[in-house]
Design a protein around this motif. Sequence first.
Motif, PDB file in Angstrom:
ATOM      1  N   GLY A  48       0.793  -1.221   0.000  1.00  0.00           N
ATOM      2  CA  GLY A  48       0.000   0.000   0.000  1.00  0.00           C
ATOM      3  C   GLY A  48       0.825   1.271   0.000  1.00  0.00           C
ATOM      4  O   GLY A  48       2.003   1.255  -0.382  1.00  0.00           O
ATOM      5  N   LEU A  49       0.209   2.332   0.439  1.00  0.00           N
ATOM      6  CA  LEU A  49       0.794   3.662   0.274  1.00  0.00           C
ATOM      7  C   LEU A  49       0.909   4.448   1.561  1.00  0.00           C
ATOM      8  O   LEU A  49       0.033   4.390   2.430  1.00  0.00           O
ATOM      9  N   ASP A  50       1.989   5.205   1.643  1.00  0.00           N
ATOM     10  CA  ASP A  50       2.309   6.071   2.777  1.00  0.00           C
ATOM     11  C   ASP A  50       2.003   7.497   2.287  1.00  0.00           C
ATOM     12  O   ASP A  50       2.765   8.046   1.499  1.00  0.00           O
ATOM     13  N   GLU A  51       0.894   8.052   2.708  1.00  0.00           N
ATOM     14  CA  GLU A  51       0.391   9.240   2.011  1.00  0.00           C
ATOM     15  C   GLU A  51       0.593  10.563   2.749  1.00  0.00           C
ATOM     16  O   GLU A  51       0.333  11.615   2.184  1.00  0.00           O
ATOM     17  N   HIS A  52       1.020  10.507   4.016  1.00  0.00           N
ATOM     18  CA  HIS A  52       1.171  11.767   4.746  1.00  0.00           C
ATOM     19  C   HIS A  52       2.596  12.305   4.641  1.00  0.00           C
ATOM     20  O   HIS A  52       3.488  11.631   4.152  1.00  0.00           O
TER      21      HIS A  52
END
Length: 518
Positions: A48-52
């Motif tokens: 998945g994704l690390d968005e912050h």
Amino acid sequence: MNKRFFITTAIYYVNGQPHLGHAYEMVVTDVIARSRRSLGEEVFFLTGLDEHGQKVQQVAQAEGKSPQVYCDELAADWQAFAKKLELTNDDFVRTTESRHKEFVQAILAKLHAAGQFYKKTYNGFYSTKEETFLTDKDRLPDGTFDPAYGEVIELEESNYWFKLRDHQQWLVDYLEANPSFVQPDYRRNEVLGFLKNRTLEDLCISRPASRLNWGIPLPFDKDFVTYVWFDALVNYISIPAAHGDAIVLAAAKSEIRNPKSEIELWPADIHVIGKDILKFHAVFWPIMLKVMGLPLPKQILVHGWWQKEGAKISKSTGNIVDPIAVIDEWGLDAFRFYVLRELDIGPDGNWTDTGFKARYQAELANGLGNLVNRSLSMLKRYRNGIVPAKHDEPSAEAQKVIAETRSLLEQNQLQAALQSIWVLITRANQYVDRTAPFKLAKDPAQATRLDEVLYNLAEICRVLAVLLWPFLPGTATKIYAQLGLTGAPDKFADAAWGGLKPGHKIGEPAPLFPRKDA
Ligand code: MSP
């Protein structure tokens, strides 16, 4: 209920498009996930994704978008990318989802109540590029900071800190008592060396919201947002919580109700990560879990970094490999094969276009492709596609490769497993040359011998499909279909010699790896 084999990739910053390094990590993890399933385990594969964080906030701003809109757009590209790689991930986390944010806040509230954080004013050096505080220990011998830190400013700022340093000796003891916790061994030694040579600094877990607002607010102080690692690493347990994993839910004592299902995931069996984030996973994460009262992951499996043509991969210099372009031109399995066969999990690797083409030609087209195509074409031509009586001339050799591959897969030795499978391919091609079925076919007195050779070749193709499934799922499926077999070659136990039934009619042979004239 049985605990699943839980395997994760790192989560990727959404400040750009996926590149070769990300694709490699995803493919390695997918092969391990597929091979464990093939060996009979129930698996849960998370990516998945690390968005912050500041970088995302800045890129969004530069594009004139809100961070959320920016993340939503890029997340769609990354999810499409995971499909393009045919990843068999069971979930895809985005750290901006409420299921993750609520869990992070629950954990932070609990640790804060337990006195694990303190507030302190920091006065010193700060790298905006790396979003990190620096001390004199970070200076190079000539007194300057590494240019990788970019502009270093002096800053005075209040923040919350996590008491890491109390746990230093415990972690050293743990690493010494559990040699398989960080693999390969030289990465474990690196962590031990780091821990033995310096006193751990406490970990800053916040940024003032006035400076960075694209983050998860601290539940106990709304003037601050969570700084990356207490957000990102927690994805490995927030998603199990969202699926109803009782161990992590209890640790958070959270208010999260109605989880979708109840499955046991934690502790993770393997976190697959790159060498640059080793410290976060092998130092910060174990200590965070310890204070949460959670068991540690069983293994952190650390891969190296890819270069291209001997130089750093970099968007600004244009030295990139675009996995999508490679896949569109050469096929997904050619891409998966090259990265897995070229680079063992551990050392750094170097992508070269000539190396890629050479492996495609020699190992895929002339090796595997040629073997399957001529074996099945001859069976079609000489026996009308009907499998002859069973024979077991190469069975001992095949069984040896099957056993070796199984054991290598159990140890996540993917490159060595491919080498072992290719021994069988090479020997089988030599078997064709030696037995010369095209000559046997001209002599009616050799009909039984021809039957034996054709059975053995077709059966080797079937065994290969099963062995190759975790690595080259599309190719393995095509081999099965060309053999006229239904279903997927996704159960390792089916590799046992003699599965092909006499009298069975195979399907249509077709080249697996078309010739490229470039
Ligand atoms: N978001 C953090 C990780 C948080 S994990 C809880 C991060 N993201 S990243 O996008 O920069 O990197 C994600 C993964 O990609 C890391 O494991 C990293 O090592 C890997 N790679 C990034 N570039 C790479 C290469 N050139 N080669 C191989 N892997 C590389 O760090």
